[in-house]
Design an enzyme around this catalytic site. Structure first.
Site, PDB file in Angstrom:
ATOM      1  N   SER A  15      20.171  13.872  43.823  1.00 15.57           N
ATOM      2  CA  SER A  15      19.625  14.556  42.638  1.00 15.57           C
ATOM      3  C   SER A  15      20.304  15.904  42.530  1.00 15.57           C
ATOM      4  O   SER A  15      19.958  16.824  43.286  1.00 15.57           O
ATOM      5  CB  SER A  15      18.112  14.756  42.781  1.00 15.57           C
ATOM      6  OG  SER A  15      17.472  13.532  42.975  1.00 15.57           O
TER       7      SER A  15
ATOM      8  N   LYS B 148      16.989  12.293  35.603  1.00 17.93           N
ATOM      9  CA  LYS B 148      16.259  12.544  36.850  1.00 17.93           C
ATOM     10  C   LYS B 148      15.487  13.871  36.774  1.00 17.93           C
ATOM     11  O   LYS B 148      14.345  13.973  37.230  1.00 17.93           O
ATOM     12  CB  LYS B 148      17.249  12.561  38.016  1.00 17.93           C
ATOM     13  CG  LYS B 148      16.692  13.016  39.335  1.00 17.93           C
ATOM     14  CD  LYS B 148      15.679  12.057  39.909  1.00 17.93           C
ATOM     15  CE  LYS B 148      15.066  12.621  41.192  1.00 17.93           C
ATOM     16  NZ  LYS B 148      13.970  11.792  41.683  1.00 17.93           N
TER      17      LYS B 148
ATOM     18  N   LYS C  73      14.029  22.530  44.302  1.00 16.61           N
ATOM     19  CA  LYS C  73      15.411  22.424  43.809  1.00 16.61           C
ATOM     20  C   LYS C  73      15.434  21.712  42.450  1.00 16.61           C
ATOM     21  O   LYS C  73      16.071  22.173  41.504  1.00 16.61           O
ATOM     22  CB  LYS C  73      16.242  21.624  44.834  1.00 16.61           C
ATOM     23  CG  LYS C  73      17.597  21.163  44.327  1.00 16.61           C
ATOM     24  CD  LYS C  73      18.115  19.926  45.083  1.00 16.61           C
ATOM     25  CE  LYS C  73      17.195  18.764  45.013  1.00 16.61           C
ATOM     26  NZ  LYS C  73      17.708  17.442  45.162  1.00 16.61           N
TER      27      LYS C  73
HETATM   28  N1  LIG Z   1      12.595  11.623  49.538  1.00 13.36           N
HETATM   29  C1  LIG Z   1      12.308  11.183  48.330  1.00 13.36           C
HETATM   30  O1  LIG Z   1      11.201  10.688  48.069  1.00 13.36           O
HETATM   31  C2  LIG Z   1      13.340  11.250  47.217  1.00 13.36           C
HETATM   32  C3  LIG Z   1      13.079  10.482  46.082  1.00 13.36           C
HETATM   33  C4  LIG Z   1      14.007  10.496  45.059  1.00 13.36           C
HETATM   34  C5  LIG Z   1      15.156  11.271  45.156  1.00 13.36           C
HETATM   35  N2  LIG Z   1      15.372  12.044  46.269  1.00 13.36           N
HETATM   36  C6  LIG Z   1      16.631  12.841  46.304  1.00 13.36           C
HETATM   37  O2  LIG Z   1      17.510  12.141  47.171  1.00 13.36           O
HETATM   38  C7  LIG Z   1      18.362  13.084  47.846  1.00 13.36           C
HETATM   39  C8  LIG Z   1      18.196  12.889  49.352  1.00 13.36           C
HETATM   40  O3  LIG Z   1      16.842  13.147  49.657  1.00 13.36           O
HETATM   41  P1  LIG Z   1      16.194  12.847  51.087  1.00 13.36           P
HETATM   42  O4  LIG Z   1      14.728  12.864  50.885  1.00 13.36           O
HETATM   43  O5  LIG Z   1      16.852  11.677  51.732  1.00 13.36           O
HETATM   44  O6  LIG Z   1      16.607  14.206  51.837  1.00 13.36           O
HETATM   45  P2  LIG Z   1      16.840  14.478  53.368  1.00 13.36           P
HETATM   46  O7  LIG Z   1      16.025  13.583  54.216  1.00 13.36           O
HETATM   47  O8  LIG Z   1      16.692  15.952  53.541  1.00 13.36           O
HETATM   48  O9  LIG Z   1      18.396  14.090  53.592  1.00 13.36           O
HETATM   49  C9  LIG Z   1      19.420  14.856  53.063  1.00 13.36           C
HETATM   50  C10 LIG Z   1      20.750  14.290  53.493  1.00 13.36           C
HETATM   51  O10 LIG Z   1      21.811  15.134  52.982  1.00 13.36           O
HETATM   52  C11 LIG Z   1      22.662  15.504  54.068  1.00 13.36           C
HETATM   53  N3  LIG Z   1      23.268  16.802  53.801  1.00 13.36           N
HETATM   54  C12 LIG Z   1      22.671  17.915  53.315  1.00 13.36           C
HETATM   55  N4  LIG Z   1      23.560  18.922  53.187  1.00 13.36           N
HETATM   56  C13 LIG Z   1      24.745  18.431  53.592  1.00 13.36           C
HETATM   57  C14 LIG Z   1      26.043  18.975  53.682  1.00 13.36           C
HETATM   58  N5  LIG Z   1      26.302  20.243  53.317  1.00 13.36           N
HETATM   59  N6  LIG Z   1      27.038  18.180  54.142  1.00 13.36           N
HETATM   60  C15 LIG Z   1      26.793  16.905  54.512  1.00 13.36           C
HETATM   61  N7  LIG Z   1      25.573  16.317  54.448  1.00 13.36           N
HETATM   62  C16 LIG Z   1      24.566  17.082  53.988  1.00 13.36           C
HETATM   63  C17 LIG Z   1      21.740  15.527  55.270  1.00 13.36           C
HETATM   64  O11 LIG Z   1      22.486  15.501  56.460  1.00 13.36           O
HETATM   65  P3  LIG Z   1      21.771  15.908  57.866  1.00 13.36           P
HETATM   66  O12 LIG Z   1      21.050  14.676  58.311  1.00 13.36           O
HETATM   67  O13 LIG Z   1      22.909  16.291  58.744  1.00 13.36           O
HETATM   68  O14 LIG Z   1      20.839  17.055  57.568  1.00 13.36           O
HETATM   69  C18 LIG Z   1      20.938  14.244  55.028  1.00 13.36           C
HETATM   70  O15 LIG Z   1      21.687  13.108  55.351  1.00 13.36           O
HETATM   71  C19 LIG Z   1      17.956  14.483  47.346  1.00 13.36           C
HETATM   72  O16 LIG Z   1      18.811  14.862  46.306  1.00 13.36           O
HETATM   73  C20 LIG Z   1      16.526  14.253  46.847  1.00 13.36           C
HETATM   74  O17 LIG Z   1      16.180  15.196  45.851  1.00 13.36           O
HETATM   75  C21 LIG Z   1      14.500  12.026  47.312  1.00 13.36           C
END
Ligand SMILES: NC(=O)c1ccc[n+]([C@@H]2O[C@H](COP(=O)([O-])OP(=O)(O)OC[C@H]3O[C@@H](n4cnc5c(N)ncnc54)[C@H](OP(=O)(O)O)[C@@H]3O)[C@@H](O)[C@H]2O)c1
Length: 297
Positions: free
Chosen positions: A96, A171, A239
């Site tokens: 996102s 989104k 965010k």
């Molecule tokens: N969780 C939900 O319910 C949900 C639903 C819909 C959409 N989303 C969206 O989906 C996306 C992922 O969400 P999530 O919940 O999976 O978040 P998350 O658990 O915090 O995972 C974030 C991922 O991004 C990686 N990352 C962050 N900064 C980075 C960088 N500078 N270089 C390389 N890798 C990096 C992290 O790596 P590390 O493991 O090394 O930290 C991790 O793999 C976001 O944009 C969020 O808004 C989430």
């Protein structure tokens, strides 16, 4: 079957990539924190040494990282996807992020012969594991058509929103509703408690009628149990509302409810609760009302 690459194995990336692996595709993964790949590697995925290496090993690369900066880094940065790409590679960024960043990355990809879709999702990690996400897609129609069978493996509702950046725009619109609805659900539980109601009564009555929301249905029971284990973090919701407010500024649109919801999320972050679930905003409202939401015995 495709050679798929998956970059970003957080709360969402892990179950999503697992569904692609379980469908029989060959899968190469990379995550900044390597530990998070353990389960996938045990299930048969290959480890790519970098995002670049993942691109070299794949025909279609998915990225699922936190925000605009992270997407730019893993795609356009040193050792990123575009350094390992060749013409004909397809890139699907499911993070996102801000629509203008989606468009900018897509233009840089196109210059290298890589077609990119922005395809963020809606739905929690549990829905990701079940293949029941909502997927919003922007980018070239023919690339969308080529990827559709993979999207169908991941999602129950797939919406083509238009050209590059329109998936990430949709989104923002979706999460504006979600952010405000969670805030409204939290306000209702705090007011109910202070007014002498059992918060369970609020959850029950709002399961029918016009006040029914997915926010109360999914977060209400967790809020009253004080379970703030992250499904979608307060930081990520902050965010998304911040990006929506920037878009609104550009479009000359006022978003009063989203502005207030964002401020409560900001307070949650300032209190060190950014990594907890976004429904932790209830605790900020509790402090403002000097009350604690709890179920009656
Ligand atoms: N969780 C939900 O319910 C949900 C639903 C819909 C959409 N989303 C969206 O989906 C996306 C992922 O969400 P999530 O919940 O999976 O978040 P998350 O658990 O915090 O995972 C974030 C991922 O991004 C990686 N990352 C962050 N900064 C980075 C960088 N500078 N270089 C390389 N890798 C990096 C992290 O790596 P590390 O493991 O090394 O930290 C991790 O793999 C976001 O944009 C969020 O808004 C989430």
């Amino acid at each position: 079957m495709h050679r798929i690459g998956f970059i970003g194995l957080g709360l969402m990336g892990q179950p999503m990539s697992r569904r692609l692996l379980d469908a029989g595709h060959s899968l190469t993964v990379w995550n900044r924190t390597a530990d998070k790949a353990k389960g996938l590697l045990a299930a048969g995925a290959a480890w790519g040494a970098s995002a670049l290496a993942v691109a070299q090993a794949s025909d279609i690369v998915f990225t699922m990282v936190t925000d605009s900066a992270a997407s730019e880094e893993v795609i356009c940065g040193r050792g990123g996807v575009l350094e390992g790409s060749r013409p004909g590679l397809i890139l699907v960024d499911m993070s996102s992020i801000a629509p203008e960043i989606s468009r900018s990355i897509a233009a840089r990809a196109q210059a290298k012969g890589v077609s990119m879709l922005d395809a963020p999702v809606t739905g929690a990690p549990r829905l990701a594991a079940e293949g029941k996400l909502g997927i919003m897609v922007g980018g070239p129609r023919e690339t969308f058509a080529a990827c559709r069978p993979l999207f169908e493996r991941l999602g129950a509702k797939i919406v083509y929103a238009g050209g590059s950046g329109m998936g990430t725009t949709l989104k923002l619109v979706n999460n504006l509703i979600l952010g405000v609805a969670i805030e409204a659900a939290a306000e209702a539980l705090v007011l109910a408690t202070k007014a002498g109601l059992d918060p369970q009564a609020v959850i029950e009555i709002t399961s029918v009628g016009g006040a029914r929301t997915g926010a109360m249905e999914t977060r209400g029971p967790r809020m009253v149990r004080r379970d703030f284990t992250p499904h979608f973090s307060a930081s990520n919701m902050y965010k998304d509302l911040s990006t929506a407010l920037r878009l609104a500024e550009e479009c000359g649109v006022s978003l009063p409810a989203a502005s207030i919801s964002r401020e409560i999320l900001r307070a949650a972050k300032s209190q060190g609760k950014g990594d907890q679930d976004s429904c932790v905003v209830m605790t900020v409202l509790e402090a403002m009302a000097n009350t604690i939401v709890k179920l009656r015995d």
